[in-house]
Design a protein around this motif. Sequence first.
Motif, PDB file in Angstrom:
ATOM      1  N   THR A  52      32.339  51.685  41.825  1.00  0.00           N
ATOM      2  CA  THR A  52      33.037  50.513  41.294  1.00  0.00           C
ATOM      3  C   THR A  52      34.362  50.981  40.739  1.00  0.00           C
ATOM      4  O   THR A  52      34.424  51.920  39.956  1.00  0.00           O
ATOM      5  N   VAL A  54      37.652  49.716  38.568  1.00  0.00           N
ATOM      6  CA  VAL A  54      38.045  48.662  37.635  1.00  0.00           C
ATOM      7  C   VAL A  54      39.462  48.955  37.157  1.00  0.00           C
ATOM      8  O   VAL A  54      39.779  50.080  36.791  1.00  0.00           O
ATOM      9  N   ARG A  58      41.458  43.487  38.430  1.00  0.00           N
ATOM     10  CA  ARG A  58      40.295  43.153  39.257  1.00  0.00           C
ATOM     11  C   ARG A  58      39.205  44.224  39.172  1.00  0.00           C
ATOM     12  O   ARG A  58      39.414  45.306  38.657  1.00  0.00           O
ATOM     13  N   ILE A  59      38.065  43.848  39.731  1.00  0.00           N
ATOM     14  CA  ILE A  59      36.926  44.748  39.904  1.00  0.00           C
ATOM     15  C   ILE A  59      36.691  44.877  41.403  1.00  0.00           C
ATOM     16  O   ILE A  59      36.642  43.865  42.110  1.00  0.00           O
ATOM     17  N   GLU A  69      35.886  42.362  46.149  1.00  0.00           N
ATOM     18  CA  GLU A  69      36.926  42.366  45.131  1.00  0.00           C
ATOM     19  C   GLU A  69      36.823  41.074  44.333  1.00  0.00           C
ATOM     20  O   GLU A  69      36.765  39.990  44.898  1.00  0.00           O
ATOM     21  N   TRP A  72      39.593  39.433  37.498  1.00  0.00           N
ATOM     22  CA  TRP A  72      39.017  39.225  36.169  1.00  0.00           C
ATOM     23  C   TRP A  72      38.981  37.749  35.796  1.00  0.00           C
ATOM     24  O   TRP A  72      38.126  37.331  35.009  1.00  0.00           O
ATOM     25  N   LEU A  98      27.590  45.817  40.100  1.00  0.00           N
ATOM     26  CA  LEU A  98      28.624  46.830  39.917  1.00  0.00           C
ATOM     27  C   LEU A  98      27.976  48.207  40.061  1.00  0.00           C
ATOM     28  O   LEU A  98      27.421  48.740  39.096  1.00  0.00           O
ATOM     29  N   LEU A 109      34.716  50.149  29.990  1.00  0.00           N
ATOM     30  CA  LEU A 109      34.966  48.919  30.733  1.00  0.00           C
ATOM     31  C   LEU A 109      35.761  47.939  29.888  1.00  0.00           C
ATOM     32  O   LEU A 109      36.667  47.271  30.378  1.00  0.00           O
ATOM     33  N   SER A 113      39.552  46.730  30.907  1.00  0.00           N
ATOM     34  CA  SER A 113      39.696  45.308  31.197  1.00  0.00           C
ATOM     35  C   SER A 113      40.665  44.603  30.260  1.00  0.00           C
ATOM     36  O   SER A 113      40.945  43.425  30.432  1.00  0.00           O
TER      37      SER A 113
END
Length: 149
Positions: A52, A54, A58-59, A69, A72, A98, A109, A113
């Motif tokens: 994953t 990050v 986006r993730i 994809e 967020w 994830l 994370l 983020s």
Amino acid sequence: MPKVVFRIPTPALLAAGSAAICATPVAWGVPGLQALYLLPAAFAWWVVRNRTTVDGERIVARSTFGKREVPWSDVKAIKVVPKGWLSAVLGDDSLVRLPAVRAAHLPMLSQVSGGRVADPTAVSAAGEAEEESAEADGDATPPPVKSEE
């Protein structure tokens, strides 16, 4: 822009190599059993592929055979499983797993983020500081008594 990649630890590839070595006497014992080498190769592919990525926008969740994809803005929450991989809950309540992201990775994370994911360690650290100050004020233990000799 900071970017974090969560992967399955690469020493897991040692297990694939060990399984291939251990399968050799059996695989060459009977014609056609060389197909046993497909199992360690598939495991190695799974270790290398699942990850994953990050960043602030986006993730990107890569599974064994696909890629997803998710910006967020589409993520409503993060579903935490104590002994498993986390999942992103989207606006339509669907889940995106994830790979390789665990509950212990929540602080990282949260930082990547930009605060969209709550950091549980920051909340608990502030709560512990308040509890310690409350305990210090409300301590019912009497002070030590000095003895006269």
